[in-house]
Design a protein around this motif. Structure first.
Motif, PDB file in Angstrom:
ATOM      1  N   GLN A   1      -1.862   7.638   2.251  1.00  0.00           N
ATOM      2  CA  GLN A   1      -3.129   8.250   1.871  1.00  0.00           C
ATOM      3  C   GLN A   1      -2.899   9.663   1.349  1.00  0.00           C
ATOM      4  O   GLN A   1      -2.350  10.510   2.056  1.00  0.00           O
ATOM      5  CB  GLN A   1      -4.071   8.306   3.079  1.00  0.00           C
ATOM      6  CG  GLN A   1      -5.431   8.926   2.804  1.00  0.00           C
ATOM      7  CD  GLN A   1      -6.272   8.054   1.900  1.00  0.00           C
ATOM      8  OE1 GLN A   1      -6.252   6.826   2.002  1.00  0.00           O
ATOM      9  NE2 GLN A   1      -7.015   8.667   1.001  1.00  0.00           N
TER      10      GLN A   1
ATOM     11  N   THR B   1      -2.429  -3.184   7.849  1.00  0.00           N
ATOM     12  CA  THR B   1      -1.949  -1.978   8.519  1.00  0.00           C
ATOM     13  C   THR B   1      -2.791  -0.752   8.209  1.00  0.00           C
ATOM     14  O   THR B   1      -3.156   0.019   9.103  1.00  0.00           O
ATOM     15  CB  THR B   1      -0.481  -1.713   8.132  1.00  0.00           C
ATOM     16  OG1 THR B   1       0.304  -2.860   8.478  1.00  0.00           O
ATOM     17  CG2 THR B   1       0.055  -0.489   8.856  1.00  0.00           C
ATOM     18  N   GLN B   2      -3.117  -0.549   6.935  1.00  0.00           N
ATOM     19  CA  GLN B   2      -3.841   0.667   6.561  1.00  0.00           C
ATOM     20  C   GLN B   2      -5.290   0.671   7.034  1.00  0.00           C
ATOM     21  O   GLN B   2      -5.964   1.701   6.964  1.00  0.00           O
ATOM     22  CB  GLN B   2      -3.779   0.883   5.038  1.00  0.00           C
ATOM     23  CG  GLN B   2      -4.603  -0.085   4.203  1.00  0.00           C
ATOM     24  CD  GLN B   2      -3.863  -1.344   3.842  1.00  0.00           C
ATOM     25  OE1 GLN B   2      -3.055  -1.832   4.613  1.00  0.00           O
ATOM     26  NE2 GLN B   2      -4.142  -1.871   2.658  1.00  0.00           N
TER      27      GLN B   2
ATOM     28  N   TYR C   1       0.838  -1.203   0.000  1.00  0.00           N
ATOM     29  CA  TYR C   1       0.000   0.000   0.000  1.00  0.00           C
ATOM     30  C   TYR C   1       0.867   1.244   0.000  1.00  0.00           C
ATOM     31  O   TYR C   1       2.042   1.216   0.342  1.00  0.00           O
ATOM     32  CB  TYR C   1      -0.934   0.019   1.212  1.00  0.00           C
ATOM     33  CG  TYR C   1      -0.226   0.102   2.545  1.00  0.00           C
ATOM     34  CD1 TYR C   1      -0.005   1.334   3.166  1.00  0.00           C
ATOM     35  CD2 TYR C   1       0.222  -1.043   3.196  1.00  0.00           C
ATOM     36  CE1 TYR C   1       0.648   1.424   4.390  1.00  0.00           C
ATOM     37  CE2 TYR C   1       0.865  -0.973   4.421  1.00  0.00           C
ATOM     38  CZ  TYR C   1       1.077   0.256   5.009  1.00  0.00           C
ATOM     39  OH  TYR C   1       1.720   0.341   6.213  1.00  0.00           O
TER      40      TYR C   1
END
Length: 276
Positions: free
Chosen positions: A42, A264-265, A39
């Motif tokens: 953000q 994790t995200q 990932y």
């Protein structure tokens, strides 16, 4: 052969009904022992007066992985003189007992790791879920923790122990809410304020070392968004019946490989609840 077929059917039926983790996690039962989920950070859009200019932000990729390196296993030896195999009802009972033992171990492992890895946190008022007057506030506060995120469409869950049920039942009864008769049957019992409520037996949330992983969850419960973690069980449940040298009878072994990861995200969408 008939015993293996019966054991397999019984085990899969019990696990589908009893495993809370299969209802709140994404489930992978392929032959995968290693799952990758990279990932990036953000992005945050800039709001500015129109002038056509912009700034460029550097970004990096973070690797997030699930490795299956644990197992749930149970075995017992049945001596020939016990004539266990000659009695179908006894065999059926032992098959079901092994099934529940495996299901209990898997749920304990997954639920404790889910709670341990959560980055959201909440402390109840004194009395926790056992005090009926706390229930509506607890649910309102918990829902507020994850409200507004896109993932909420997957559904919300709460996992409590059977000792917590008393306050929830009283609050529901006072509101005209109807709970299922199987309220203590280790599974789905109903919705409350749109949240699916699951009940596990007392002692599921523990301070312990599970498959080498330290967890500190005694007095904790867990709430969050469904499907933001992955429970992995490669190749399903495996069974073995084998003779043992210098012993009469048969050894029965039931086992399952187990892996779990709260990505994790998404860790902020799972709330570690501390009972006050």
């Amino acid at each position: 052969m008939w015993r293996n077929k019966y054991r397999s059917a019984t085990m899969q039926q019990v696990l589908r009904k009893a495993l809370v983790c299969e209802k709140i996690c994404e489930v992978d039962k392929s032959d995968s022992y290693y799952i990758q989920n990279p990932y990036i950070g953000q992005p945050t859009a800039a709001l500015q007066a129109t002038d056509g200019s912009y700034s460029v932000t550097a970004w990096t990729t973070t690797e997030d992985t699930l490795t299956v390196n644990n197992e749930a296993i149970y075995a017992e030896h049945i001596y020939d003189f016990e004539r266990f195999l000659a009695h179908f009802d006894l065999f059926a009972n032992r098959t079901e007992e092994q099934a529940y033992a495996i299901a209990t171990a898997i749920d304990k492992y997954v639920l404790n790791n889910l709670t341990e890895d959560a980055t959201g946190s909440y402390t109840t008022d004194a009395g926790g879920f056992t005090t009926a007057g706390n229930i509506n506030k607890i649910f309102g506060d918990l829902i507020g923790k994850v409200a507004g995120y896109a993932d909420i469409y997957k559904g919300l869950f709460l996992v409590i122990e059977n000792t917590d049920v008393t306050g929830l039942v009283q609050a529901g009864a006072a509101a005209g809410f109807s709970f299922a008769d199987s309220v203590l049957n280790n599974g789905w019992i109903s919705k409350y304020m749109g949240v699916d409520v699951y009940v596990v037996r007392s002692g599921t949330f523990v301070d312990d070392t599970l498959a080498g992983e330290v967890v500190t969850n005694s007095g904790h419960r867990v709430f969050g968004v469904k499907g933001v973690s992955t429970y992995c069980q490669p190749r399903g449940i495996r069974f073995e019946e084998k003779g043992v040298t210098q012993k009469t009878g048969i050894e029965f072994v039931t086992s399952a490989q187990v892996g779990f990861k709260l990505w994790t995200q998404k860790a902020g969408l799972i709330i570690d609840i501390l009972l006050a």
